[in-house]
Structure formats: structure tokens, C-alpha cells
Scaffold this motif. Sequence first.
Motif, short mmCIF file in Angstrom:
data_model
loop_
_atom_site.label_atom_id
_atom_site.label_comp_id
_atom_site.label_asym_id
_atom_site.label_seq_id
_atom_site.Cartn_x
_atom_site.Cartn_y
_atom_site.Cartn_z
N ILE A 151 9.81 3.11 15.62
CA ILE A 151 10.24 4.17 14.70
C ILE A 151 9.76 3.88 13.28
CG2 ILE A 151 12.25 5.30 13.68
CD1 ILE A 151 13.72 4.78 16.34
N ALA A 152 9.90 2.61 12.83
CA ALA A 152 9.50 2.25 11.47
C ALA A 152 7.99 2.43 11.28
CB ALA A 152 9.91 0.82 11.16
N THR A 153 7.20 2.09 12.30
CA THR A 153 5.74 2.23 12.21
C THR A 153 5.35 3.70 12.08
OG1 THR A 153 5.40 0.22 13.51
CG2 THR A 153 3.55 1.75 13.34
N ALA A 154 5.99 4.56 12.87
CA ALA A 154 5.69 5.99 12.80
C ALA A 154 6.05 6.55 11.43
CB ALA A 154 6.44 6.74 13.90
N LEU A 155 7.21 6.16 10.90
CA LEU A 155 7.63 6.65 9.58
C LEU A 155 6.74 6.11 8.47
CD1 LEU A 155 11.51 6.34 9.93
CD2 LEU A 155 10.13 8.42 10.06
N LEU A 156 6.37 4.82 8.58
CA LEU A 156 5.53 4.21 7.56
C LEU A 156 4.17 4.88 7.48
CD1 LEU A 156 4.77 2.02 5.50
CD2 LEU A 156 4.18 0.53 7.43
N PHE A 157 3.52 5.03 8.64
CA PHE A 157 2.19 5.63 8.63
C PHE A 157 2.25 7.13 8.38
CE2 PHE A 157 0.91 1.62 10.57
CZ PHE A 157 -0.27 1.39 9.89
N GLY A 158 3.36 7.76 8.72
CA GLY A 158 3.51 9.16 8.35
C GLY A 158 3.53 9.31 6.84
N PHE A 159 4.20 8.38 6.15
CA PHE A 159 4.25 8.42 4.69
C PHE A 159 2.89 8.10 4.07
CE2 PHE A 159 5.59 6.59 0.50
CZ PHE A 159 6.17 7.74 0.00
N VAL A 160 2.24 7.05 4.60
CA VAL A 160 0.90 6.68 4.10
C VAL A 160 -0.08 7.83 4.31
CG1 VAL A 160 -1.06 5.13 4.47
CG2 VAL A 160 1.26 4.21 4.41
N TRP A 161 0.02 8.48 5.45
CA TRP A 161 -0.88 9.59 5.76
C TRP A 161 -0.65 10.74 4.79
CZ3 TRP A 161 -3.91 8.75 10.20
CH2 TRP A 161 -4.79 9.77 10.53
N ALA A 162 0.61 11.05 4.51
CA ALA A 162 0.93 12.15 3.60
C ALA A 162 0.38 11.87 2.20
CB ALA A 162 2.44 12.36 3.55
N ILE A 163 0.56 10.63 1.71
CA ILE A 163 0.03 10.27 0.39
C ILE A 163 -1.49 10.38 0.37
CG2 ILE A 163 -0.23 8.38 -1.27
CD1 ILE A 163 2.46 7.32 -0.36
N THR A 164 -2.12 9.88 1.44
CA THR A 164 -3.59 9.92 1.50
C THR A 164 -4.10 11.35 1.47
OG1 THR A 164 -3.60 7.84 2.77
CG2 THR A 164 -5.60 9.18 2.82
N LEU A 165 -3.48 12.23 2.23
CA LEU A 165 -3.91 13.64 2.22
C LEU A 165 -3.79 14.24 0.83
CD1 LEU A 165 -2.36 15.01 5.55
CD2 LEU A 165 -4.73 14.36 5.10
N LEU A 166 -2.73 13.88 0.11
CA LEU A 166 -2.54 14.41 -1.24
C LEU A 166 -3.61 13.87 -2.19
CD1 LEU A 166 -0.75 16.30 -2.83
CD2 LEU A 166 0.78 14.37 -3.33
N THR A 167 -4.04 12.62 -1.99
CA THR A 167 -5.07 12.05 -2.86
C THR A 167 -6.45 12.63 -2.58
OG1 THR A 167 -5.44 10.16 -1.37
CG2 THR A 167 -3.82 9.88 -3.13
N TYR A 168 -6.61 13.30 -1.45
CA TYR A 168 -7.87 14.00 -1.20
C TYR A 168 -7.95 15.29 -2.02
CZ TYR A 168 -9.90 11.23 2.58
OH TYR A 168 -10.50 10.22 3.31
N LEU A 169 -6.81 15.73 -2.56
CA LEU A 169 -6.76 16.97 -3.31
C LEU A 169 -6.48 16.79 -4.79
CD1 LEU A 169 -4.65 19.05 -0.74
CD2 LEU A 169 -7.14 19.05 -1.04
N LEU A 170 -5.87 15.66 -5.15
CA LEU A 170 -5.55 15.37 -6.55
C LEU A 170 -5.96 13.94 -6.86
CD1 LEU A 170 -2.00 17.00 -6.69
CD2 LEU A 170 -4.11 17.92 -7.70
N PRO A 171 -6.19 13.60 -8.13
CA PRO A 171 -6.62 12.25 -8.49
C PRO A 171 -5.68 11.18 -7.93
CG PRO A 171 -6.81 13.71 -10.37
CD PRO A 171 -6.11 14.49 -9.31
N PRO A 172 -6.20 10.20 -7.18
CA PRO A 172 -5.35 9.16 -6.60
C PRO A 172 -4.51 8.42 -7.64
CG PRO A 172 -7.54 9.10 -5.61
CD PRO A 172 -7.60 10.08 -6.74
N ALA A 173 -5.09 8.14 -8.83
CA ALA A 173 -4.34 7.44 -9.86
C ALA A 173 -3.11 8.25 -10.29
CB ALA A 173 -5.23 7.17 -11.07
N GLU A 174 -3.25 9.56 -10.35
CA GLU A 174 -2.13 10.42 -10.72
C GLU A 174 -1.03 10.39 -9.66
OE1 GLU A 174 -1.29 15.23 -11.01
OE2 GLU A 174 -3.28 14.46 -11.56
N ILE A 175 -1.42 10.43 -8.39
CA ILE A 175 -0.44 10.46 -7.30
C ILE A 175 0.27 9.11 -7.18
CG2 ILE A 175 -0.09 10.80 -4.85
CD1 ILE A 175 -0.79 13.31 -6.51
N TRP A 176 -0.50 8.04 -7.14
CA TRP A 176 0.11 6.72 -6.99
C TRP A 176 0.93 6.36 -8.24
CZ3 TRP A 176 0.87 4.21 -2.67
CH2 TRP A 176 0.03 4.45 -1.59
N GLY A 177 0.42 6.73 -9.41
CA GLY A 177 1.17 6.47 -10.63
C GLY A 177 2.48 7.24 -10.66
N GLY A 178 2.42 8.52 -10.25
CA GLY A 178 3.63 9.34 -10.21
C GLY A 178 4.62 8.83 -9.19
#
Length: 317
Positions: A151-178
Amino acid sequence: MPCSVAAEPSALHGKTLQRRRRALQIGFFALFLLAPALNLLRFDLHEAQLWFLGQRWTLGIDAFRAGQITANEVALSIFLRGILPAVALVVGFLYVAYRWGRLYCGWLCPHFSLVEGLNALLAKASGKLSLWDRERLPGAQPQKRWWPAFIATALLFGFVWAITLLTYLLPPAEIWGGLLTASLTPNQARFLFIAWGLISAELLFARHLFCRFGCAVGFFQSLAWMANPKALVVSFARPRAAECRGCEPQADACEHACPMRLRPRQIKRLMFSCVQCGQCLQACAGSHAGRGGNPNLVWTVGVDALRETLRQRKEGN
């Protein structure tokens, strides 16, 4: 690559093949995660700008509006830098699928890497590769202590995947910084948590179903593959089918090894979602090795694959 298996089945049906595949999967997964941060590939919604290989990829429209280039020059730029690369990418991708099937899925796709990893954890927790399987794997000894890891692995990679998809659309520094400073905009936070929930649910409950029925990339690869009777295919030695009754270390080892929950001894049209991962071949070879025989499942391509296709059609009639 799998196309060489027909020439050297004994060498590539085992652990060597899977080590090569794992290495490619890990490398491509890392590339998928790092591509936005390195500006290898992303689209910046703020600037309406595509970044490719560290460079701004423009079609010349802004230069045309500024009067710096002519209409003919901007038309040529759109063709050479927009239409032509897109067509070449699609044609090349489908050609690979036409010849060798869903190689991208089985050998590169980051999602399929997660599918296999979660399968392994779920098998340890429940003895199954999917929550929807009715029966446990033969000889499985499930241990409840693996449920939190699954369960933890699915939730962890689900979160990582969601962040990664957002960084494909907005500056990664802005997303990770925020994210680190809890200063994401409402829309960014909304996208992140909705995507996290949907992706995590898919990984937990429907990862195989998505690969088989929901992924457009996989679907079009399968269509191209089915159109070619000479494409790489898993061939089953039906005259020796009786040998499968003594399959060890577990009955129907090839079927239990398939991460897509397919039955590899079926005809090609019933293997529409096969990702050419080779795990069924490895299981079959391992089973026969203990009995000193040749595996009943092998990869065939070209003329041999055509013979297999024609034989299947004849038997189907």
C-alpha cells in the motif's frame, strides 16, 4: 533486444534477458522523472513554450509576428520543426510495434515497471498478482506484514507520479519549491492531490486493467502488431502440449509468470495485450530445464512467426 531470441533461445530466455530488461526499465524510469528538471522535455504553460534537449523549441511564429521572418520561412519552420518530427516519431514508434509488438510497454514504460514491482509485493502479501485474482499462486505463502509495503509503495509512487506530471507542465523549481514551502497555488495543489488519488487508486486496484484496456499507447501498439503476421510472437509447441502437465515448480508456470495476467499458450489474437516481456518464456524454460527438455514456449519472428500465424488460423477454422 527480443528479436534475437529466435537465434539464441536458450541464452535469452533466462535471467540474462530479464537483467537487460530491468536495466532498461530503471534507466527509462529515471529519465522520465528527471526529464522536466533537466529541460529534456517539458511544456511550460506560463510561457507556452516547449523545451527539448535543453533548448527552447520554437516554430518561428513569434519571429514572424515581429516581422523578423517571412510567411514562407515560418511555414517551412512549422513543417520541419513541428509536423515532420511528429510524423517521424509516430511512424517510427508504430513501425517498432509492427515488427516486435509492445516493446515500449514491456521494456521501457515507467507505469509497467510499477505494475511488476507492485505485483511482486502483492504476491508476498496475498499470494496473488492482482486483488481480483480468484486463486492464489501455487505454493504461495502470503505474509500479512507485506501489506503495508504494498500500500505504501502504491501511495508513494502515485504521489511521485503526480508531481512529475505537474513538472512536465510547469517549471520543476516552482513546483518542488512550492511543495517544500507549502506555497503551491490552489490550482496546483488541487491538481496534485486529485492526480495522486487517481493514480494511487489505479496502481492499487486496476493497474493490469489500465494496461490492457485503458492505455491508448499500448492499444495502438497492439493494433500495429496484430496487423503483421511476421511480427515477433510467442509460439507454443502444441504437439508437445502433454509435457505441460508436468510443469514445475508450479502448475501453469508461464501463466502465473505473466504480469499482464494473460495465458501465453493461447493463439496470437487472444494475446492482444502481450508486452513481450519474456517472463513466460523464462518460466517455461526453467520448468523444462529440470526435466532436461526444450521449452514449449519460444519467441519466433519473420517466416517462423508467419508459419505460426498460418497454423493458428488453420486450427481456428
